[in-house]
Design a protein around this motif. Structure first.
Motif, PDB file in Angstrom:
ATOM      1  N   THR A  93       0.879  -1.162   0.000  1.00 59.85           N
ATOM      2  CA  THR A  93       0.000   0.000   0.000  1.00 59.85           C
ATOM      3  C   THR A  93       0.917   1.211   0.000  1.00 59.85           C
ATOM      4  O   THR A  93       2.104   1.099   0.318  1.00 59.85           O
ATOM      5  CB  THR A  93      -0.908   0.071   1.252  1.00 59.85           C
ATOM      6  N   LYS A  94       0.378   2.352  -0.301  1.00 61.74           N
ATOM      7  CA  LYS A  94       1.170   3.580  -0.311  1.00 61.74           C
ATOM      8  C   LYS A  94       1.837   3.791   1.051  1.00 61.74           C
ATOM      9  O   LYS A  94       3.032   4.080   1.138  1.00 61.74           O
ATOM     10  CB  LYS A  94       0.267   4.767  -0.672  1.00 61.74           C
ATOM     11  N   GLY A  95       1.088   3.620   2.125  1.00 55.13           N
ATOM     12  CA  GLY A  95       1.605   3.848   3.473  1.00 55.13           C
ATOM     13  C   GLY A  95       2.666   2.847   3.890  1.00 55.13           C
ATOM     14  O   GLY A  95       3.698   3.223   4.449  1.00 55.13           O
ATOM     15  N   LEU A  97       4.581   0.978   1.971  1.00 59.24           N
ATOM     16  CA  LEU A  97       5.793   1.171   1.173  1.00 59.24           C
ATOM     17  C   LEU A  97       6.582   2.383   1.681  1.00 59.24           C
ATOM     18  O   LEU A  97       7.803   2.327   1.797  1.00 59.24           O
ATOM     19  CB  LEU A  97       5.451   1.344  -0.310  1.00 59.24           C
ATOM     20  N   ALA A  98       5.882   3.458   2.003  1.00 62.46           N
ATOM     21  CA  ALA A  98       6.554   4.673   2.491  1.00 62.46           C
ATOM     22  C   ALA A  98       7.283   4.426   3.806  1.00 62.46           C
ATOM     23  O   ALA A  98       8.330   5.024   4.061  1.00 62.46           O
ATOM     24  CB  ALA A  98       5.543   5.804   2.639  1.00 62.46           C
ATOM     25  N   LYS A  99       6.753   3.537   4.656  1.00 63.19           N
ATOM     26  CA  LYS A  99       7.432   3.225   5.921  1.00 63.19           C
ATOM     27  C   LYS A  99       8.750   2.504   5.685  1.00 63.19           C
ATOM     28  O   LYS A  99       9.715   2.707   6.427  1.00 63.19           O
ATOM     29  CB  LYS A  99       6.535   2.352   6.812  1.00 63.19           C
ATOM     30  N   LYS A 100       8.808   1.654   4.673  1.00 59.70           N
ATOM     31  CA  LYS A 100      10.020   0.873   4.390  1.00 59.70           C
ATOM     32  C   LYS A 100      10.958   1.585   3.429  1.00 59.70           C
ATOM     33  O   LYS A 100      12.166   1.401   3.484  1.00 59.70           O
ATOM     34  CB  LYS A 100       9.653  -0.495   3.805  1.00 59.70           C
ATOM     35  N   ILE A 101      10.377   2.378   2.522  1.00 65.85           N
ATOM     36  CA  ILE A 101      11.173   3.062   1.500  1.00 65.85           C
ATOM     37  C   ILE A 101      10.753   4.532   1.522  1.00 65.85           C
ATOM     38  O   ILE A 101       9.851   4.945   0.792  1.00 65.85           O
ATOM     39  CB  ILE A 101      10.934   2.452   0.106  1.00 65.85           C
ATOM     40  N   ALA A 102      11.408   5.296   2.365  1.00 61.94           N
ATOM     41  CA  ALA A 102      10.991   6.682   2.617  1.00 61.94           C
ATOM     42  C   ALA A 102      11.056   7.566   1.368  1.00 61.94           C
ATOM     43  O   ALA A 102      10.163   8.363   1.128  1.00 61.94           O
ATOM     44  CB  ALA A 102      11.828   7.278   3.735  1.00 61.94           C
ATOM     45  N   SER A 103      12.104   7.425   0.579  1.00 60.00           N
ATOM     46  CA  SER A 103      12.267   8.275  -0.591  1.00 60.00           C
ATOM     47  C   SER A 103      11.976   7.494  -1.864  1.00 60.00           C
ATOM     48  O   SER A 103      12.481   6.390  -2.060  1.00 60.00           O
ATOM     49  CB  SER A 103      13.701   8.817  -0.651  1.00 60.00           C
ATOM     50  N   LYS A 104      11.226   8.101  -2.737  1.00 57.78           N
ATOM     51  CA  LYS A 104      10.935   7.461  -4.015  1.00 57.78           C
ATOM     52  C   LYS A 104      12.157   7.474  -4.935  1.00 57.78           C
ATOM     53  O   LYS A 104      12.159   6.828  -5.967  1.00 57.78           O
ATOM     54  CB  LYS A 104       9.735   8.124  -4.675  1.00 57.78           C
ATOM     55  N   TYR A 143       3.312   2.958  -7.773  1.00 57.03           N
ATOM     56  CA  TYR A 143       3.301   3.759  -6.545  1.00 57.03           C
ATOM     57  C   TYR A 143       4.323   4.898  -6.583  1.00 57.03           C
ATOM     58  O   TYR A 143       4.495   5.610  -5.602  1.00 57.03           O
ATOM     59  CB  TYR A 143       3.541   2.882  -5.320  1.00 57.03           C
ATOM     60  N   GLY A 144       5.008   5.057  -7.712  1.00 53.31           N
ATOM     61  CA  GLY A 144       5.907   6.201  -7.882  1.00 53.31           C
ATOM     62  C   GLY A 144       7.380   5.916  -7.647  1.00 53.31           C
ATOM     63  O   GLY A 144       8.199   6.822  -7.715  1.00 53.31           O
ATOM     64  N   TYR A 145       7.723   4.679  -7.375  1.00 56.72           N
ATOM     65  CA  TYR A 145       9.132   4.306  -7.194  1.00 56.72           C
ATOM     66  C   TYR A 145       9.672   3.903  -8.562  1.00 56.72           C
ATOM     67  O   TYR A 145       9.303   2.877  -9.111  1.00 56.72           O
ATOM     68  CB  TYR A 145       9.268   3.145  -6.195  1.00 56.72           C
ATOM     69  N   LYS A 146      10.542   4.727  -9.119  1.00 55.38           N
ATOM     70  CA  LYS A 146      11.012   4.487 -10.486  1.00 55.38           C
ATOM     71  C   LYS A 146      12.471   4.023 -10.538  1.00 55.38           C
ATOM     72  O   LYS A 146      12.939   3.581 -11.570  1.00 55.38           O
ATOM     73  CB  LYS A 146      10.857   5.764 -11.317  1.00 55.38           C
ATOM     74  N   ASN A 147      13.183   4.112  -9.417  1.00 57.09           N
ATOM     75  CA  ASN A 147      14.597   3.744  -9.395  1.00 57.09           C
ATOM     76  C   ASN A 147      14.736   2.258  -9.021  1.00 57.09           C
ATOM     77  O   ASN A 147      15.367   1.900  -8.043  1.00 57.09           O
ATOM     78  CB  ASN A 147      15.355   4.644  -8.412  1.00 57.09           C
TER      79      ASN A 147
END
Length: 170
Positions: A93-95, A97-104, A143-147
């Motif tokens: 989920t967006k939340g 993923l953000a907890k584990k991977i803070a920066s996109k 979810y916006g993670y492109k790297n």
């Protein structure tokens, strides 16, 4: 008295059923056409993100890189690449993923069972078109993670360059 109660119940049941039948439900939050469009958009992008084991290992050594394992928690706990971070794919989920991977912008490395050869217990292969790397890549991108970089090699379990952790790591 019991007869009257039975009659009332028999009258109310069809009324209740009719009310339920006429209540229109909202459309689900599933959009297959958009999934297909996103998958097509990602296809060429992903081709340039498939990397060899040598580059994968080089990127793993970078402290600003996350090695992501999205298999089940049980599979992860038993055996995974040393240093991997776990997020069960079904928990994306967006939340979370953000907890584990803070920066996109964070470099994310992904691998799955289909990258490890010779350990059918801990890395049982899936049918190639259903390998977990594919939906993991698509979801991270969505979810916006492109790297994102994906291991393209099939690596023998005994390859000394791989190190494992977990309850069944050797």
């Amino acid at each position: 008295m019991k007869s009257i109660t039975k009659i009332i119940v028999l009258i109310l049941i069809p009324i209740s059923m009719q009310a339920q039948a006429t209540k229109k439900l909202s459309k689900s939050k599933v959009d297959y056409n958009s999934f297909v469009e996103m998958s097509e958009e990602i296809m060429e992008y992903r081709e340039n993100r498939l990397i060899s084991l040598e580059l994968f290992l080089e990127y793993m050594a970078d402290e600003n890189t996350i090695l992501l394992d999205t298999r089940s928690e049980s599979a992860f706990n038993q055996k995974h690449l040393k240093g991997a971070t776990h997020i069960n794919f079904s928990d994306f989920t967006k939340g979370k993923l953000a907890k584990k991977i803070a920066s996109k912008e964070t470099r994310i490395l992904i691998y799955c069972n289909n990258n490890i050869d010779g350990d059918t217990i801990h890395f049982a292969s899936k049918m190639a078109p259903l390998a977990l790397n594919i939906p993991t890549f698509i979801n991270l991108y969505g979810y916006g993670y492109k790297n994102i970089y994906e291991l393209s090699s099939l690596v023998p379990i005994k390859d000394q360059r791989l190190q494992f952790s977990g309850t069944f790591a050797e």
